[in-house]
Design an enzyme around this catalytic site. Structure first.
Site, PDB file in Angstrom:
ATOM      1  N   SER A 123       0.831  -1.212   0.000  1.00  0.00           N
ATOM      2  CA  SER A 123       0.000   0.000   0.000  1.00  0.00           C
ATOM      3  C   SER A 123       0.867   1.263   0.000  1.00  0.00           C
ATOM      4  CB  SER A 123      -0.950  -0.051   1.204  1.00  0.00           C
ATOM      5  OG  SER A 123      -1.949   0.921   1.088  1.00  0.00           O
ATOM      6  N   LYS A 175     -21.225  17.217   7.401  1.00  0.00           N
ATOM      7  CA  LYS A 175     -20.209  17.412   8.440  1.00  0.00           C
ATOM      8  C   LYS A 175     -19.903  16.131   9.221  1.00  0.00           C
ATOM      9  CE  LYS A 175     -17.372  20.156  10.480  1.00  0.00           C
ATOM     10  NZ  LYS A 175     -16.224  20.723   9.795  1.00  0.00           N
TER      11      LYS A 175
END
Lengths: 302, 166
Positions: A123, A175
């Site tokens: 990764s 949010k």
């Protein structure tokens, strides 16, 4: 007479112990001085553990800070006598930003860079490795995993079972996107997935560019699947199979000189130094005693 | 009957072996912990590479000097404290050697001065040659620093012919 002799040896022992403590404190003080530069023409930098922008958890934390690594690469780049940089990688990856910061520092460097993948270089760690000039991995190293993960545990139903209510108070409808205390809506899932796809795309383009691979081929293998070193070589993700010797052999060929590794690492904090100095004292004491006792008996080869 | 004890200037080979034993003790207990730090500091390579390294890292020379100075201080303390306190070090105990003052009582400054050769920085390193050479030219095998500190290294002897009757 005997008692007098005994008390003399007692005094000798006390003085020697006092001086041992004194030398321990001085060696600690010495290490707290400005960092000592390492001698060598190859800067050896370790990237171990999760990669983050800053290390959290204080002196006991593991992992690598991209801020620190980028600084070390920059320092190695400027150092007279350093002709190449060897990155020893044993990391499952980490944050995309942190990985990119290190990769950019590598690409900015004017020196030959080699990534030596140990057990894992996957990764984000592979993102970093791909930025180097040459990658060496063990045939059984775990590498690749060109993908992005954003999974998390959702506790919405669990808290409901316990009559706990999530009071949603936001200004800006997204949010609390990704909050584990509320159910992820379809729209939110789609938005998150889109973000992950964008990151993934960045990752694919980086690897394709760094490794000189066709974009389509890179996208094909960038399923997030990890590959063993042998497979990775067949796919063009690594350049050579082997370990430290192979990495050094490549460096020596590039530099046309014998490689001498110089450890490049961030200066340690007080507590880290204290434990390290104490451990080293004990080791050296045992090493000296062991060597002197066993070398004479031929139990140790000279 | 009681034996009358006498002191005589210590034999050179005993002094040498006693000193070796003390150095070995210092090496194991006090210097060994620094060996890691010294290995890291001292570059390994050809002369040109080392020169380049020191030129690029000017502060390293002063750090190395400071480290060696501290090691010297520790060794100095070993000899001076023990010789002041019990007039002997571990090596001297084994070979029955003693440090005595040629004036009155042995003082700490005398023990310090006589062991100054042990500090491995300039100008004390000059004493590594000067100090032992003077032993060849003095009556009681005294080193230069022993003359300066008015001390001597002696050994206890029990003359067989000597007996003092009750």
């Amino acid at each position: 007479m005997k008692q007098e002799k005994r008390s003399k040896w007692k005094i000798v022992l006390i003085v020697v112990l006092m001086l041992f403590v004194f030398s321990f404190l001085i060696s600690l003080f010495f290490r707290l001085l400005n960092e000592v530069p390492e001698f060598g023409n190859v800067a050896h930098i370790k990237i171990y553990g999760p990669i983050m922008v800053t290390k959290s958890g204080g002196w006991m934390s593991s992992g690598t800070s991209s801020t620190d690594i980028a600084e070390l690469i920059e320092k190695a780049d400027k150092a007279i006598g350093v002709k190449a940089i060897l990155l020893e990688i044993n990391s499952p990856g980490g944050s995309a930003v942190a990985s990119d910061e290190i990769a950019r520092a590598i690409k900015k460097s004017n020196k030959t860079t080699v990534a030596w993948i140990r057990e894992v270089g996957a990764s984000g760690a592979y993102w970093i490795a791909s930025a180097t000039d040459h990658i060496v991995a063990n045939r059984m190293s775990v590498t690749g995993s060109i993908g992005v993960i954003g999974s998390y545990l959702e506790f919405a139903e669990l808290i409901e079972q316990y009559n706990v209510t999530y009071r949603r108070m936001v200004a800006g409808k997204y949010k609390d996107l990704g909050s584990p205390f509320k159910e992820l809506t379809e729209e939110e899932e789609s938005l998150l997935q889109d973000l992950l796809d964008q990151l993934h795309e960045e990752f694919i383009q980086e690897v394709a560019s760094n490794r000189n691979l066709p974009y389509e081929k890179t996208k094909e293998i960038a399923t997030g699947m990890f590959y063993l070193g042998k497979q990775a070589k067949e796919l063009g993700l690594v350049d050579a199979l082997g370990g430290k010797e192979e990495a050094i052999a490549y460096l020596e060929k590039q530099m046309n000189a014998t490689a001498t590794l110089a450890k490049y690492e961030k200066p340690k904090g007080f507590w880290e130094l204290l434990t390290e100095v104490f451990a080293e004292h004990s080791f050296r004491l045992g090493e000296g005693l062991g060597e002197s006792l066993f070398r004479k008996k031929g139990l140790l080869e000279t | 009957m009681q034996k009358k004890s006498m002191y005589a200037p210590a034999l050179l080979w005993k002094r040498f072996l006693a000193f070796l034993i003390d150095v070995v003790i210092l090496d194991f207990v006090v210097f060994a912990p620094f060996s890691g730090a010294i290995k890291e500091l001292l570059p390994v390579g050809n002369f040109h590479a080392m020169q380049e390294f020191f030129a690029a890292n000017a502060s390293l020379t002063s750090k190395l000097t400071l480290l060696l100075f501290f090691l010297g201080i520790i060794a100095l303390l070993y000899f001076s404290i023990l010789e002041y306190r019990i007039q002997q070090t571990a090596g001297k105990i084994l070979f029955k050697l003693h440090v005595v003052s040629q004036s009155n009582e042995l003082k700490f400054w005398q023990c310090l001065v006589r062991s100054l050769f042990i500090i491995p920085v300039f100008p004390f390193v000059l004493l590594w040659i000067i100090d032992p050479i003077t032993m060849l030219f003095t009556q009681n095998n005294q080193r230069l620093l022993e003359r300066l500190s008015q001390t001597a290294t002696v050994e206890l002897i029990y003359p067989k012919a000597f007996t003092v009757g009750a």
